[in-house]
Write an enzyme that holds these catalytic residues in place. Sequence first.
Site, mmCIF file in Angstrom:
data_model
loop_
_atom_site.group_PDB
_atom_site.id
_atom_site.type_symbol
_atom_site.label_atom_id
_atom_site.label_comp_id
_atom_site.label_asym_id
_atom_site.label_seq_id
_atom_site.Cartn_x
_atom_site.Cartn_y
_atom_site.Cartn_z
ATOM 1 N N ASP A 197 49.068 -15.752 -41.885
ATOM 2 C CA ASP A 197 48.691 -16.509 -40.696
ATOM 3 C C ASP A 197 47.264 -17.052 -40.807
ATOM 4 O O ASP A 197 46.341 -16.307 -41.166
ATOM 5 C CB ASP A 197 48.788 -15.552 -39.503
ATOM 6 N N ASP B 242 65.953 -8.519 -31.573
ATOM 7 C CA ASP B 242 65.497 -7.290 -32.226
ATOM 8 C C ASP B 242 65.955 -7.250 -33.683
ATOM 9 O O ASP B 242 66.707 -8.120 -34.136
ATOM 10 C CB ASP B 242 65.984 -6.053 -31.449
ATOM 11 N N ASP C 84 55.114 -11.552 -42.020
ATOM 12 C CA ASP C 84 53.968 -12.310 -41.539
ATOM 13 C C ASP C 84 52.761 -11.373 -41.599
ATOM 14 O O ASP C 84 52.867 -10.201 -41.235
ATOM 15 C CB ASP C 84 54.222 -12.758 -40.093
ATOM 16 N N ASP D 287 69.644 -10.512 -29.703
ATOM 17 C CA ASP D 287 69.355 -9.292 -28.948
ATOM 18 C C ASP D 287 70.584 -8.387 -28.974
ATOM 19 O O ASP D 287 71.665 -8.806 -28.563
ATOM 20 C CB ASP D 287 68.994 -9.706 -27.512
ATOM 21 N N GLU E 74 49.241 -19.955 -44.349
ATOM 22 C CA GLU E 74 49.232 -21.000 -43.335
ATOM 23 C C GLU E 74 47.845 -21.634 -43.350
ATOM 24 O O GLU E 74 46.842 -20.927 -43.292
ATOM 25 C CB GLU E 74 49.535 -20.416 -41.952
ATOM 26 N N HIS F 45 58.001 -22.252 -35.619
ATOM 27 C CA HIS F 45 57.917 -21.754 -34.242
ATOM 28 C C HIS F 45 56.750 -22.351 -33.463
ATOM 29 O O HIS F 45 56.595 -22.051 -32.285
ATOM 30 C CB HIS F 45 57.801 -20.232 -34.277
ATOM 31 N N ASP F 46 55.894 -23.141 -34.105
ATOM 32 C CA ASP F 46 54.720 -23.715 -33.431
ATOM 33 C C ASP F 46 54.883 -25.201 -33.109
ATOM 34 O O ASP F 46 53.947 -25.813 -32.593
ATOM 35 C CB ASP F 46 53.475 -23.564 -34.317
HETATM 36 C C1 GLC Z 1 49.538 -19.318 -36.296
HETATM 37 C C2 GLC Z 1 50.863 -18.910 -35.739
HETATM 38 C C3 GLC Z 1 50.856 -19.139 -34.265
HETATM 39 C C4 GLC Z 1 49.763 -18.280 -33.669
HETATM 40 C C5 GLC Z 1 48.410 -18.531 -34.336
HETATM 41 C C6 GLC Z 1 47.425 -17.457 -34.022
HETATM 42 O O1 GLC Z 1 49.291 -20.667 -36.140
HETATM 43 O O2 GLC Z 1 51.893 -19.574 -36.392
HETATM 44 O O3 GLC Z 1 52.105 -18.881 -33.673
HETATM 45 O O4 GLC Z 1 49.655 -18.540 -32.305
HETATM 46 O O5 GLC Z 1 48.517 -18.561 -35.732
HETATM 47 O O6 GLC Z 1 47.756 -16.266 -34.672
#
Ligand code: GLC
Length: 551
Positions: free
Chosen positions: A201, A31, A100, A23, A257, A330-331
């Site tokens: 995604d 940011d 993304d 930040d 993904e 991040h998940d």
């Molecule tokens: C993917 C992302 C996740 C998000 C989900 C819905 O799994 O990595 O963070 O919550 O899609 O978009």
Amino acid sequence: MKMNNNWWKEGVVYQIYPRSFKDTTGNGLGDIDGIIEKLDYIKSLGVNMIWICPVYASPNDDNGYDISDYRKISEDFGGNEAFDRLLKAMHARDLKLIMDLVVNHSSDEHHWFEQAKQSKDNPYHDYYIWKEGTPTTIPNNWQSVFNGSVWEWNAPTKEYYLHYYTKKQPDLNWENPSVRKEVYAIIDFWLAKGVDGFRMDVISLISKRIAFENVPQSMSFIDVMEKVYANGPRVHEYLKEMNREVLSKYDAVTVGEGPGVNLEHGPRYVSTKEKELNMVFHFDHLTIDFGPEGKYDPVPVDFLRFKEIFSQWDQALAEDGWNSIFLGNHDFSRIVSRFGNDRKYHNASAKLLATLLMSLRGTPYVYQGDEIGMTNVAHPSIDLYDDVETRNAWKAAEAAGKDMNQFLKAVHWQSRDNARTPMQWDASMQAGFSTGKPWIPVNENHEQINVAAAENDPNSILHYYRKMIAYRKANPSLVYGHFEDLLPQHPYLFVYKRWDDKGTFLVGHNFRDENTNWEQKELGYKMDIGNYATPSSQFLSPWESRIYRLV
Ligand code: GLC
């Protein structure tokens, strides 16, 4: 068949979760200027690509995975002007930028949805997925990934709309050619600007099984994901069309993904003959500790299965296609907490995981903070958790009368917020992440685990990551070479060979807190790199990794 060489195969990706990275304004949110400030640091790791989680305009019901304008960078992050500077600053350092792309669903605050929900004859109505009904008769029993029905009632049209995630993330109707055209135009907009690729995604979910039949109660959520939500009848048609219409016009990298994408479906998404995507993220190894009731009912990791997953995926894509190698993002929980030992063997086990990531066939992904061994957090109360998935799972568990002390332990183990605590730059109050109050609490171990301390310690995890990434780069056999697991039944060791006409390597990892006998009997090998200063000739020390080379 000889593998085609590509820049995105030989490189390493660094993943940034922007709101938790750095930040520069003091408002507690990371940011784009923060990313720019840290580019030299990222470059120093030896990576050549950065995947940035969504930075688009968004009401942030799911931290940017709910986009309200696909061509606008959120003002929270600095807006389009900051993004353009970032892209320039990255290219000046020979770093590629992967954005993304979240197009299975939009935000309900996207103007498409704001129009669509008004009336059945609105031109945008058919951009989303609707089912007629009454407020009390839900179209089917499908459950959303974040708990509760996938259907939300929309009074003005007397219909339900579909949302696989939160009700503020309505699924787009890919059956409608106008939707697909819009998506390709968005992709074209960013590629024309110079971005180098996309992480797409939940792209495996875009084609729906439009009969919307109930799923049997007995089916596990992992099965529902694979057989009902993912890999729908037209997904490959759409991806081919996307490739033909826009991706093929650029030298861009794509990684999809793939929830629900397993060995049976995976190869098709990434086959060079099919011309769809370059790589997918499958979750076979990251759902390995989901128990009978799913993610928040964790079971111990089955190590033999863990190894088998890597072998099987390597084999599946050995001749055609390409793997992505990752252990977290991040998940998911922090990799050293989940697959290593984040207390007694924090340093050794984090380095073991680095060695694993850099010695398998595929493109490795390093998630921010893993290069300094950031760990899970264990907040005493659910109130300190921000993630919509965690909070919804908590509410559902409460409603089901679960033992909430037990559930809090599961949250400590599995919550996505484990990976979202601010990046730990130094030992100061907010870990050098922000001068204000961070949007999510910093991990209290930032006084020990932080970049500044790691820079000053020659034995740090950070220096080891740099060394391993450089080692991989110097030895393309580790990128392209064959893979064979030599001890698939061993309960603690992961030992494999990597080879091609340029070299032969033997890699050994000891996945436990004890020494494990391993006499290196094969002749002609010399040790090249490892995470212990004085390796034994009889055994591997706790969480030791070594790479030998045939000389
Ligand atoms: C993917 C992302 C996740 C998000 C989900 C819905 O799994 O990595 O963070 O919550 O899609 O978009």
